[in-house]
Design an enzyme around this catalytic site. Structure first.
Site, PDB file in Angstrom:
ATOM      1  N   HIS A 258      -3.125   6.287   1.542  1.00 48.94           N
ATOM      2  CA  HIS A 258      -4.303   5.929   0.760  1.00 48.94           C
ATOM      3  C   HIS A 258      -5.503   6.296   1.624  1.00 48.94           C
ATOM      4  O   HIS A 258      -5.448   6.168   2.852  1.00 48.94           O
ATOM      5  CB  HIS A 258      -4.314   4.428   0.454  1.00 48.94           C
TER       6      HIS A 258
ATOM      7  N   CYS B 242      -6.362   8.735  -5.088  1.00 48.59           N
ATOM      8  CA  CYS B 242      -7.441   8.378  -4.163  1.00 48.59           C
ATOM      9  C   CYS B 242      -7.753   9.514  -3.197  1.00 48.59           C
ATOM     10  O   CYS B 242      -8.906   9.696  -2.798  1.00 48.59           O
ATOM     11  CB  CYS B 242      -7.083   7.114  -3.392  1.00 48.59           C
TER      12      CYS B 242
END
Length: 186
Positions: free
Chosen positions: A62, A141
Site C-alpha cells: 500500500h 492506491c
C-alpha cells in the site's frame, strides 16, 4: 542587422533552455518566494509474506504520497465520490488497520506547488479515483500514488511497488483465483 536581432543577441541564454531542469532555478525569484516542498512516497507491507517475496522483486504494498505534512492515499468503497483520503504521515497501521505495516519512505523529488494547489489537484484527482473505481490490480492506491507523483514532481513511483498487481492483471487466470471482494469494493 535589425533592431529585433540586436535585442535577442543581448538577451542572456539561460542554461535551463539547454535541457538541464536543475539550472532553471536561476529564473526563480531571489527573495525565496518559491518553495521546494519534498514529495515522499510512504510504503506499507500488507502481508507478512512480503518478507519472503520481496527479494524476488514481488510483494503486496500500500502506498501514499506525503506532501506538506499530509499523506494522501486511495481506497475503495461503494460510492461514486472520491476514494482519496488524508491521514497523518506513516500512520496507515493506526488509521487503516493491523494489516498495514510501515516499510519505508522514498524521497521522490520536490514540488514547487503551494499547499492550496496540491489540495486542488487532490480534488481534481478525486474524479478519476472515485471509491467505486477501485480495482486491486488495475486501479489501486499505487496507481493513485504514481499519478500524484507525476503531477507534483514529474517522477514515477518505483516499479517494484505495483509489479505483482500488474503481473496478476496480465494473467486473467490469476485474477480469477482472487476473491471478488478483494478486487473491487462491494
Amino acid at each position: 542587422m535589425s533592431k529585433m536581432s540586436m535585442f535577442f543577441n543581448r538577451v542572456p541564454l539561460f542554461s535551463c533552455f539547454s535541457g538541464n531542469s536543475e539550472s532553471c532555478e536561476e529564473l526563480l525569484p531571489l527573495n525565496g518566494a518559491v518553495r521546494k516542498e519534498p514529495v515522499i512516497l510512504n510504503v506499507y507491507d500488507l502481508f507478512t509474506i512480503n518478507e519472503y517475496v520481496t527479494p524476488l522483486g514481488l510483494g503486496i504494498f500500500h502506498t501514499g504520497i506525503q506532501v506538506y505534512g499530509t499523506e494522501y492515499t486511495f481506497g475503495g468503497h461503494s460510492l461514486s465520490n472520491t476514494g482519496i483520503f488524508e491521514l497523518p504521515p506513516r500512520s496507515a497501521q493506526q488509521e487503516l488497520g493491523q494489516n498495514f505495516h510501515y516499510r519505508e519512505s522514498i524521497h521522490l523529488g520536490h514540488t514547487h506547488l503551494s499547499r492550496d494547489e496540491v489540495r486542488r489537484i487532490v480534488d481534481q484527482l478525486g474524479w478519476q479515483f472515485s471509491g467505486n473505481s477501485y480495482h486491486l490490480t488495475s486501479h489501486n492506491c499505487n496507481h493513485f500514488s504514481d499519478a500524484m507523483s507525476r503531477i507534483l514532481c514529474g517522477r514515477q513511483i518505483p516499479g517494484w511497488i505495483n509489479r505483482l498487481a500488474h503481473f496478476v492483471g496480465c494473467v486473467p487466470f490469476l485474477e480469477r483465483c482472487l476473491p471478488p471482494d478483494w478486487l473491487t469494493p462491494m
